[in-house]
Design an enzyme around this catalytic site. Structure first.
Site, PDB file in Angstrom:
ATOM      1  N   LYS A  50       0.818  -1.208   0.000  1.00 33.17           N
ATOM      2  CA  LYS A  50       0.000   0.000   0.000  1.00 33.17           C
ATOM      3  C   LYS A  50       0.853   1.259   0.000  1.00 33.17           C
ATOM      4  O   LYS A  50       0.611   2.199  -0.758  1.00 33.17           O
ATOM      5  CB  LYS A  50      -0.930  -0.031   1.213  1.00 33.17           C
ATOM      6  CG  LYS A  50      -1.839   1.125   1.331  1.00 33.17           C
ATOM      7  CD  LYS A  50      -1.676   1.888   2.627  1.00 33.17           C
ATOM      8  CE  LYS A  50      -0.291   2.031   3.096  1.00 33.17           C
ATOM      9  NZ  LYS A  50       0.134   3.292   3.611  1.00 33.17           N
ATOM     10  N   GLN A  94      -5.445  -0.942  10.495  1.00 38.19           N
ATOM     11  CA  GLN A  94      -5.170  -2.289  10.021  1.00 38.19           C
ATOM     12  C   GLN A  94      -5.746  -3.339  10.978  1.00 38.19           C
ATOM     13  O   GLN A  94      -5.537  -3.270  12.195  1.00 38.19           O
ATOM     14  CB  GLN A  94      -3.633  -2.420   9.924  1.00 38.19           C
ATOM     15  CG  GLN A  94      -3.137  -3.637   9.223  1.00 38.19           C
ATOM     16  CD  GLN A  94      -3.432  -3.635   7.746  1.00 38.19           C
ATOM     17  OE1 GLN A  94      -3.596  -2.591   7.130  1.00 38.19           O
ATOM     18  NE2 GLN A  94      -3.520  -4.814   7.175  1.00 38.19           N
ATOM     19  N   ASP A 117     -11.843   2.362   4.414  1.00 44.66           N
ATOM     20  CA  ASP A 117     -12.122   0.922   4.401  1.00 44.66           C
ATOM     21  C   ASP A 117     -13.605   0.656   4.150  1.00 44.66           C
ATOM     22  O   ASP A 117     -13.984  -0.450   3.775  1.00 44.66           O
ATOM     23  CB  ASP A 117     -11.775   0.322   5.777  1.00 44.66           C
ATOM     24  CG  ASP A 117     -10.435  -0.400   5.813  1.00 44.66           C
ATOM     25  OD1 ASP A 117     -10.007  -0.905   4.756  1.00 44.66           O
ATOM     26  OD2 ASP A 117      -9.834  -0.451   6.896  1.00 44.66           O
TER      27      ASP A 117
HETATM   28  N1  GUE Z   1      -8.352  -2.354   7.871  1.00 47.37           N
HETATM   29  C1  GUE Z   1      -7.970  -3.306   7.017  1.00 47.37           C
HETATM   30  N2  GUE Z   1      -8.309  -3.218   5.708  1.00 47.37           N
HETATM   31  C2  GUE Z   1      -7.916  -4.176   4.807  1.00 47.37           C
HETATM   32  O1  GUE Z   1      -8.240  -4.087   3.603  1.00 47.37           O
HETATM   33  C3  GUE Z   1      -7.112  -5.275   5.271  1.00 47.37           C
HETATM   34  C4  GUE Z   1      -6.793  -5.317   6.635  1.00 47.37           C
HETATM   35  N3  GUE Z   1      -7.242  -4.344   7.475  1.00 47.37           N
HETATM   36  N4  GUE Z   1      -6.062  -6.337   7.128  1.00 47.37           N
HETATM   37  C5  GUE Z   1      -5.486  -7.352   6.254  1.00 47.37           C
HETATM   38  C6  GUE Z   1      -6.347  -7.594   5.037  1.00 47.37           C
HETATM   39  C7  GUE Z   1      -5.614  -8.317   3.923  1.00 47.37           C
HETATM   40  N5  GUE Z   1      -5.494  -7.364   2.858  1.00 47.37           N
HETATM   41  C8  GUE Z   1      -4.707  -7.529   1.711  1.00 47.37           C
HETATM   42  C9  GUE Z   1      -4.747  -6.642   0.663  1.00 47.37           C
HETATM   43  C10 GUE Z   1      -3.918  -6.781  -0.431  1.00 47.37           C
HETATM   44  C11 GUE Z   1      -3.026  -7.817  -0.528  1.00 47.37           C
HETATM   45  C12 GUE Z   1      -2.132  -7.932  -1.704  1.00 47.37           C
HETATM   46  O2  GUE Z   1      -1.674  -6.942  -2.245  1.00 47.37           O
HETATM   47  N6  GUE Z   1      -1.855  -9.120  -2.209  1.00 47.37           N
HETATM   48  C13 GUE Z   1      -1.003  -9.306  -3.366  1.00 47.37           C
HETATM   49  C14 GUE Z   1       0.405  -9.714  -3.005  1.00 47.37           C
HETATM   50  C15 GUE Z   1       0.536 -10.725  -1.912  1.00 47.37           C
HETATM   51  C16 GUE Z   1       1.963 -11.161  -1.635  1.00 47.37           C
HETATM   52  O3  GUE Z   1       2.820 -11.046  -2.518  1.00 47.37           O
HETATM   53  O4  GUE Z   1       2.228 -11.647  -0.519  1.00 47.37           O
HETATM   54  C17 GUE Z   1      -1.653 -10.337  -4.288  1.00 47.37           C
HETATM   55  O5  GUE Z   1      -2.610 -11.009  -3.870  1.00 47.37           O
HETATM   56  O6  GUE Z   1      -1.231 -10.450  -5.428  1.00 47.37           O
HETATM   57  C18 GUE Z   1      -2.966  -8.735   0.506  1.00 47.37           C
HETATM   58  C19 GUE Z   1      -3.806  -8.599   1.600  1.00 47.37           C
HETATM   59  C20 GUE Z   1      -6.139  -6.211   3.218  1.00 47.37           C
HETATM   60  N7  GUE Z   1      -6.653  -6.281   4.433  1.00 47.37           N
END
Ligand code: GUE
Ligand code: NDP
Length: 283
Positions: A50, A94, A117
């Site tokens: 992010k 988060q 969010d």
């Molecule tokens: N208040 C809050 N809001 C959230 O939106 C929130 C949160 N807490 N806590 C955790 C979860 C999880 N989450 C992710 C978002 C993007 C990827 C992401 O970018 N993933 C990439 C790369 C993963 C990697 O390379 O490890 C992919 O899927 O291609 C992962 C996990 C948002 N969350």
């Protein structure tokens, strides 16, 4: 059939590029603050990705890192400071939070106008009553992907597997708004496999590695895998057994490179929306 891959990474990249162009034309930089309490490793990846994306698109973005033993009252005071800070347009706390902090209380303390969010009850209520508001990033990202992939939504049978406040429920609301016929399935659903097989659009958000097997997928279905599960060997897999499902689906999102990158792009989109709304301009 061998499924077309829906490339979330590419779609997210284009969306971020469009946001960067809009921000370059603004007389100010939209401000985003991510608050992280403790060092949950799963949050680490997200916060890092992010930060990079926000900076590259021209946001004024910063992460506030607090110790794992932070008191609830101290976090609430920080949220209040961010609420009244005119430079801050978006606040994201988060999740998960350490056990001494009640997440519902913290979410409710965020100014709904800065709740990028989309988790605040006011924004959840607006979504449920079809009023404009900030929409949760992951389901919003899924809708972007479905539209980009040219999936016909009106009248389609959609099954959402998982009913969490942050993914499943808002996902169902958005699909309903797009005129899908929506089923929400969960841990008490009888014969999950049969429910899933009926879906023309299947969205899996359960947090169980590769739970959705190939024979849960109807011929020609569109499969969206929201799950992000880290296996003991370090591999990242979704909630769908990708290779099996891809033999039956018409289109499918991979993990990584599917919904995850869209969540981040939509967080930035929400931050820009919040900034424009707060300042009473269309950009
Ligand atoms: N208040 C809050 N809001 C959230 O939106 C929130 C949160 N807490 N806590 C955790 C979860 C999880 N989450 C992710 C978002 C993007 C990827 C992401 O970018 N993933 C990439 C790369 C993963 C990697 O390379 O490890 C992919 O899927 O291609 C992962 C996990 C948002 N969350
Ligand atoms: N790509 C992204 O950007 C994001 C990905 N995620 C990922 O999405 C997944 C889901 O996240 P989240 O919604 O927060 O998870 P939650 O744990 O909050 O919710 C899981 C849901 O799945 C249901 N469920 C769990 N086990 C089963 C089972 N065996 N059979 C049927 N239903 C089951 C639960 O049912 P019940 O309600 O009955 O308990 C619940 O509704 C996770 O892998 C998470 O990491 C999450 C956020 C963003």
């Amino acid at each position: 059939m061998s499924a077309r891959i829906i490339d979330g990474k590419a779609v997210a990249g284009r969306l971020r590029g469009q946001l960067a162009e809009r921000i370059a034309r603004l007389p100010f930089r939209p401000g985003l603050r991510v608050v992280r309490v403790g060092d949950d490793p799963a949050s680490g990846v997200y916060v890092r990705n992010k930060d990079r994306a926000a900076a590259a698109a021209g946001f004024d973005s910063a992460t506030v890192q607090l110790p794992v033993d932070t008191r609830e009252s101290d976090l609430l005071m920080l949220v209040e400071d961010l609420n009244i800070d005119p430079a801050v347009d978006g606040i994201l706390v988060q999740l998960p939070l350490p056990p001494q902090i009640r997440p519902d209380l913290v979410i409710a303390a965020i100014d709904p106008a800065k709740d990028v969010d989309g988790f605040h009850p006011v924004n959840a209520g607006r979504l449920a009553t079809q009023q404009p508001g900030l929409v949760p990033c992951t389901p919003k990202g899924v809708m972007h992907l479905l539209r980009e992939a040219g999936v016909a939504l009106a009248g389609a049978r959609a099954v959402v597997l998982g009913r969490s406040q942050i993914v499943g429920r808002p996902m169902a609301q958005l699909l309903l708004q797009a005129d899908c016929t929506v089923t929400l399935a969960h841990s008490r659903t009888r014969d999950l496999a049969a429910e899933c097989r009926r879906a023309e659009i299947l969205v899996a958000a359960v947090g169980r590695p590769e739970m959705v097997r190939g024979d849960w997928v109807g011929e020609g279905a569109v499969v969206i895998d929201v799950g992000i599960n880290r296996l003991p060997d370090g591999r990242l897999v979704g909630d769908v057994a990708f290779a099996e499902a891809a033999e039956r689906a018409a289109a499918i999102t991979p993990v990584p490179g599917g919904v995850g990158p869209m969540t981040i792009a939509c967080l930035l989109e929400n931050t820009l929306e919040a900034a424009l709304a707060r300042r009473g301009t269309q950009g």
